[in-house]
Design a protein around this motif. Sequence first.
Motif, PDB file in Angstrom:
ATOM      1  N   MET A 155       0.834  -1.183   0.000  1.00  0.00           N
ATOM      2  CA  MET A 155       0.000   0.000   0.000  1.00  0.00           C
ATOM      3  C   MET A 155       0.874   1.240   0.000  1.00  0.00           C
ATOM      4  N   LYS A 156       0.354   2.272  -0.587  1.00  0.00           N
ATOM      5  CA  LYS A 156       1.069   3.538  -0.623  1.00  0.00           C
ATOM      6  C   LYS A 156       1.031   4.174   0.769  1.00  0.00           C
ATOM      7  N   GLU A 157       2.153   4.654   1.237  1.00  0.00           N
ATOM      8  CA  GLU A 157       2.266   5.246   2.569  1.00  0.00           C
ATOM      9  C   GLU A 157       1.588   6.611   2.652  1.00  0.00           C
ATOM     10  N   GLY A 158       0.907   6.857   3.786  1.00  0.00           N
ATOM     11  CA  GLY A 158       0.383   8.181   4.078  1.00  0.00           C
ATOM     12  C   GLY A 158      -0.970   8.533   3.490  1.00  0.00           C
ATOM     13  N   ILE A 159      -1.590   7.658   2.713  1.00  0.00           N
ATOM     14  CA  ILE A 159      -2.887   8.030   2.125  1.00  0.00           C
ATOM     15  C   ILE A 159      -4.052   7.214   2.687  1.00  0.00           C
ATOM     16  N   HIS A 160      -3.780   6.167   3.440  1.00  0.00           N
ATOM     17  CA  HIS A 160      -4.837   5.311   3.968  1.00  0.00           C
ATOM     18  C   HIS A 160      -5.110   5.630   5.431  1.00  0.00           C
ATOM     19  N   PRO A 161      -6.378   5.597   5.845  1.00  0.00           N
ATOM     20  CA  PRO A 161      -6.684   5.821   7.259  1.00  0.00           C
ATOM     21  C   PRO A 161      -6.206   4.638   8.103  1.00  0.00           C
ATOM     22  N   GLU A 162      -6.021   4.887   9.384  1.00  0.00           N
ATOM     23  CA  GLU A 162      -5.539   3.852  10.297  1.00  0.00           C
ATOM     24  C   GLU A 162      -6.637   2.815  10.532  1.00  0.00           C
ATOM     25  N   TYR A 163      -6.341   1.555  10.273  1.00  0.00           N
ATOM     26  CA  TYR A 163      -7.274   0.458  10.496  1.00  0.00           C
ATOM     27  C   TYR A 163      -6.919  -0.179  11.822  1.00  0.00           C
ATOM     28  N   ARG A 164      -7.911  -0.261  12.724  1.00  0.00           N
ATOM     29  CA  ARG A 164      -7.646  -0.769  14.072  1.00  0.00           C
ATOM     30  C   ARG A 164      -8.892  -1.431  14.628  1.00  0.00           C
ATOM     31  N   ASP A 165      -8.741  -2.118  15.748  1.00  0.00           N
ATOM     32  CA  ASP A 165      -9.889  -2.707  16.433  1.00  0.00           C
ATOM     33  C   ASP A 165     -10.644  -1.608  17.172  1.00  0.00           C
ATOM     34  N   ILE A 217     -13.033   4.133  11.706  1.00  0.00           N
ATOM     35  CA  ILE A 217     -13.806   5.242  12.277  1.00  0.00           C
ATOM     36  C   ILE A 217     -12.979   5.972  13.328  1.00  0.00           C
ATOM     37  N   LYS A 218     -13.169   7.284  13.414  1.00  0.00           N
ATOM     38  CA  LYS A 218     -12.442   8.103  14.381  1.00  0.00           C
ATOM     39  C   LYS A 218     -13.377   8.437  15.538  1.00  0.00           C
ATOM     40  N   THR A 219     -12.896   8.289  16.755  1.00  0.00           N
ATOM     41  CA  THR A 219     -13.668   8.591  17.945  1.00  0.00           C
ATOM     42  C   THR A 219     -12.742   9.038  19.066  1.00  0.00           C
ATOM     43  N   GLN A 220     -13.289   9.801  19.990  1.00  0.00           N
ATOM     44  CA  GLN A 220     -12.522  10.283  21.137  1.00  0.00           C
ATOM     45  C   GLN A 220     -12.690   9.380  22.351  1.00  0.00           C
ATOM     46  N   LYS A 221     -13.785   8.592  22.387  1.00  0.00           N
ATOM     47  CA  LYS A 221     -14.058   7.731  23.538  1.00  0.00           C
ATOM     48  C   LYS A 221     -13.182   6.493  23.499  1.00  0.00           C
ATOM     49  N   GLY A 247      -8.694  -6.395  28.748  1.00  0.00           N
ATOM     50  CA  GLY A 247      -7.311  -6.052  29.042  1.00  0.00           C
ATOM     51  C   GLY A 247      -6.661  -5.074  28.082  1.00  0.00           C
ATOM     52  N   ARG A 248      -7.399  -4.620  27.076  1.00  0.00           N
ATOM     53  CA  ARG A 248      -6.848  -3.659  26.111  1.00  0.00           C
ATOM     54  C   ARG A 248      -7.680  -2.381  26.145  1.00  0.00           C
ATOM     55  N   THR A 249      -7.039  -1.252  25.942  1.00  0.00           N
ATOM     56  CA  THR A 249      -7.738   0.025  25.820  1.00  0.00           C
ATOM     57  C   THR A 249      -7.998   0.256  24.337  1.00  0.00           C
ATOM     58  N   LEU A 250      -9.298   0.289  23.980  1.00  0.00           N
ATOM     59  CA  LEU A 250      -9.681   0.425  22.580  1.00  0.00           C
ATOM     60  C   LEU A 250     -10.607   1.615  22.398  1.00  0.00           C
ATOM     61  N   PRO A 251     -10.637   2.203  21.199  1.00  0.00           N
ATOM     62  CA  PRO A 251     -11.606   3.257  20.915  1.00  0.00           C
ATOM     63  C   PRO A 251     -13.021   2.669  20.946  1.00  0.00           C
ATOM     64  N   MET A 252     -14.008   3.484  21.367  1.00  0.00           N
ATOM     65  CA  MET A 252     -15.381   3.004  21.484  1.00  0.00           C
ATOM     66  C   MET A 252     -16.342   3.902  20.716  1.00  0.00           C
ATOM     67  N   VAL A 253     -17.307   3.274  20.034  1.00  0.00           N
ATOM     68  CA  VAL A 253     -18.375   3.970  19.324  1.00  0.00           C
ATOM     69  C   VAL A 253     -19.697   3.424  19.848  1.00  0.00           C
ATOM     70  N   THR A 254     -20.638   4.312  20.187  1.00  0.00           N
ATOM     71  CA  THR A 254     -21.954   3.857  20.631  1.00  0.00           C
ATOM     72  C   THR A 254     -22.921   3.860  19.460  1.00  0.00           C
ATOM     73  N   VAL A 255     -23.764   2.830  19.398  1.00  0.00           N
ATOM     74  CA  VAL A 255     -24.767   2.703  18.348  1.00  0.00           C
ATOM     75  C   VAL A 255     -26.127   2.501  19.001  1.00  0.00           C
ATOM     76  N   ASP A 256     -27.191   2.986  18.353  1.00  0.00           N
ATOM     77  CA  ASP A 256     -28.537   2.859  18.897  1.00  0.00           C
ATOM     78  C   ASP A 256     -29.092   1.453  18.727  1.00  0.00           C
ATOM     79  N   ILE A 257     -28.851   0.865  17.578  1.00  0.00           N
ATOM     80  CA  ILE A 257     -29.404  -0.455  17.283  1.00  0.00           C
ATOM     81  C   ILE A 257     -28.313  -1.331  16.688  1.00  0.00           C
ATOM     82  N   SER A 258     -28.225  -2.561  17.181  1.00  0.00           N
ATOM     83  CA  SER A 258     -27.287  -3.547  16.636  1.00  0.00           C
ATOM     84  C   SER A 258     -28.039  -4.865  16.500  1.00  0.00           C
TER      85      SER A 258
END
Length: 92
Positions: free
Chosen positions: A1-11, A29-33, A39-50
Motif C-alpha cells: 500500500m502507498k504510505e500516508g494516504i490510507h486511514p488507520e485500520y484498528r480494532d 472510524i475516528k472517535t474520542q471515547k 485487558g486492552r484500551t480500545l476506541p469506542m463507538v456507541t450505536v442505537d441499534i445492533s
Amino acid sequence: MKEGIHPEYRDVVFQDTSTGVQVVIGSTIKTQKTVEFEGRTLPMVTVDISSASHPFFTGKQKFIDAAGRVEKFQRKYNWGKKDEGAAEAPKE
C-alpha cells in the motif's frame, strides 16, 4: 500500500446503547471515547441499534422512539383520533 494516504485500520469497540452489548470490529472510524475491553484500551463507538437489539435478529418486537416522532405526527395531522362530530350521526 502507498504510505500516508490510507486511514488507520484498528480494532474498535461498538457498544449498543439499549442492551449494553459490546462487539470488537476492525474499523477506520475516528472517535474520542475509549474503553477497557479484555485487558486492552480500545476506541469506542456507541450505536442505537445492533444485531443484539434489532427485532429481526432477536425475534422480539421492541419499539424505541426516543424522539417522539409518532406522537408528533399524530398531533400534527390529528391522526389516530376519530372525528367526534362524525361519531354522533343522527338516528332515524
